[in-house]
Motif scaffolding. Structure first.
Motif, mmCIF file in Angstrom:
data_model
loop_
_atom_site.group_PDB
_atom_site.id
_atom_site.type_symbol
_atom_site.label_atom_id
_atom_site.label_comp_id
_atom_site.label_asym_id
_atom_site.label_seq_id
_atom_site.Cartn_x
_atom_site.Cartn_y
_atom_site.Cartn_z
ATOM 1 N N LEU A 122 65.120 -69.541 2.189
ATOM 2 C CA LEU A 122 65.921 -68.843 1.181
ATOM 3 C C LEU A 122 66.994 -69.752 0.580
ATOM 4 O O LEU A 122 67.264 -69.700 -0.627
ATOM 5 N N ILE A 123 67.601 -70.592 1.413
ATOM 6 C CA ILE A 123 68.616 -71.519 0.898
ATOM 7 C C ILE A 123 67.986 -72.513 -0.085
ATOM 8 O O ILE A 123 68.528 -72.771 -1.170
ATOM 9 N N LEU A 177 68.787 -72.895 -4.122
ATOM 10 C CA LEU A 177 69.185 -74.151 -4.767
ATOM 11 C C LEU A 177 68.250 -74.518 -5.912
ATOM 12 O O LEU A 177 68.692 -74.949 -6.993
ATOM 13 N N VAL A 178 66.946 -74.334 -5.696
ATOM 14 C CA VAL A 178 65.985 -74.633 -6.768
ATOM 15 C C VAL A 178 66.196 -73.713 -7.958
ATOM 16 O O VAL A 178 66.153 -74.143 -9.127
ATOM 17 N N ASP A 179 66.479 -72.425 -7.693
ATOM 18 C CA ASP A 179 66.729 -71.487 -8.791
ATOM 19 C C ASP A 179 67.999 -71.850 -9.555
ATOM 20 O O ASP A 179 68.057 -71.703 -10.788
ATOM 21 N N VAL A 181 70.593 -63.941 -15.023
ATOM 22 C CA VAL A 181 69.966 -63.150 -13.949
ATOM 23 C C VAL A 181 69.397 -64.076 -12.881
ATOM 24 O O VAL A 181 69.493 -63.802 -11.675
ATOM 25 N N LEU A 182 68.785 -65.178 -13.295
ATOM 26 C CA LEU A 182 68.251 -66.134 -12.330
ATOM 27 C C LEU A 182 69.371 -66.741 -11.494
ATOM 28 O O LEU A 182 69.218 -66.936 -10.275
ATOM 29 N N ALA A 183 70.512 -67.023 -12.095
ATOM 30 C CA ALA A 183 71.643 -67.575 -11.348
ATOM 31 C C ALA A 183 72.182 -66.569 -10.335
ATOM 32 O O ALA A 183 72.495 -66.921 -9.199
#
Length: 352
Positions: A11-12, A16-18, A34-36
């Motif tokens: 999840l981490i 970070l990738v998102d 929304v992605l952030a």
């Protein structure tokens, strides 16, 4: 434990990738708010999962850090706007607020609630508010609001710390100390709130100052009243009866009970006495001895199982006691520092 670590790490990394992908989309003219926000929630969830495998200290520390990080985003993005893209302001603010609330709940309620943990958390929050006032490019109205909240949290930390000691010791002196700390904390909170209230500031600033001052005063007075009205609890000392407050009582010989004269006892009672005492036959004695032998033979396995549990429970209790003691010390030190800081400021204002 391994599953939590792997899932939390995944999840981490996903968060970070998102974040990087959302930043790239925003730089190219797209809308990635929304992605952030989703990536912020994923980072918080992953951090909690990884910390949950490390025990109570790691979980509570992670909850506190998440609370501080969420509040920092909510407080600073209005003033320090250049580090947060304009399209991220609203969704990331709501996500950061949710992360802060979850972190606060984890810090206070994970592994059980305690007054000692509350005092340490309030002290750290007061120190965090004082640290926020030193941020660059932050407005004066935000500084004054944070100053009011820092004083209120510090006063609450001191009141809850003295209440913790008063609850454990349960003496008149500590109850009186808690009452004094609560009243002084409420008075200092009122002074800091009135000093931080700027007449020509925005409605949000007025609401923040009034809310912080009210919460601090009510909490301090509540600790003073509740602990001050508690009755003294007598803890029995080892070897003393609980009905006498644990103090040893001299042995007083009791009057001997009258024994019936065997000569004057009616003969009709003799058969009843003999019928009460059962006769033990050799067969029954052998069966009893065999049952006792079988019971003793089963005892070592149960004894080993019960002997393996207390060390783990004792180690957990010892770690929890150390954590609560450290939290209590943090609450006392930061609370006293905050109160003394305001008292010195008030004295200097009167002298000038």
């Amino acid at each position: 434990m391994v599953n939590r670590i792997w899932v939390g790490t995944a999840l981490i990394l996903l968060g970070l990738v998102d974040l990087l992908a959302g930043w790239s989309i925003d730089q190219n003219g797209g809308n990635s708010g929304v992605l952030a926000a989703t990536s912020v929630l994923a980072l918080a969830a992953g951090a909690l999962l990884v910390a949950w495998s490390g025990g109570e200290v790691a979980v509570r520390a992670t909850g506190g850090l998440l609370f501080v990080a969420g509040v920092a985003v909510v407080v600073t993005h209005h003033e320090v706007w250049w580090w947060l893209p304009s399209g991220w302001v609203t969704p990331v603010t709501f996500a950061a607020l949710a992360v802060a609330l979850v972190g606060l709940a984890v810090l206070l309620l994970a592994y059980g609630f305690s007054l000692a943990g509350l005092s340490g958390a309030l002290g750290l929050f007061a120190l965090t508010c004082l640290g926020f006032t030193r941020l660059p490019y932050i407005g004066s109205t935000n500084v004054s609001a944070l100053h009011a909240w820092a004083t209120a949290l510090g006063a609450m930390a001191l009141a809850s710390a003295t209440a913790t000691v008063a609850t454990r010791r349960s003496t008149v002196r500590w109850r009186a100390t808690t009452a004094v700390a609560g009243v002084v904390g409420a008075a200092v909170t009122l002074y800091a709130g009135s000093d931080s209230y700027e007449v020509y500031a925005s409605d949000g600033h007025h609401a923040a100052v009034i809310l912080g001052t009210t919460v601090g005063m009510v909490a301090c007075l509540a600790f003073a009243v509740i602990i001050g009205r508690r009755r003294s609890v007598h803890v029995p000392l080892p070897g003393g009866p609980s009905g006498h407050g644990g103090l040893p009582v001299p042995d007083i010989p009791e009057p001997a009970s009258p024994t019936p004269d065997p000569v004057s006892e009616p003969e009709s009672l003799s058969p009843r006495r003999e019928s009460v005492t059962p006769a033990v036959t050799p067969g029954q004695g052998t069966g009893t001895a065999t049952a006792a032998t079988d019971t003793r033979a089963d005892q070592p396995a149960a004894a080993q199982a019960s002997a393996a549990t207390p060390p783990a429970a004792a180690a957990t209790t010892q770690v929890r006691d150390r954590l609560q003691t450290a939290s209590l010390a943090v609450g006392l030190v930061i609370g006293l520092t905050t109160i003394l800081k305001e008292l010195v400021a008030a004295a200097l204002a009167i002298v000038r």
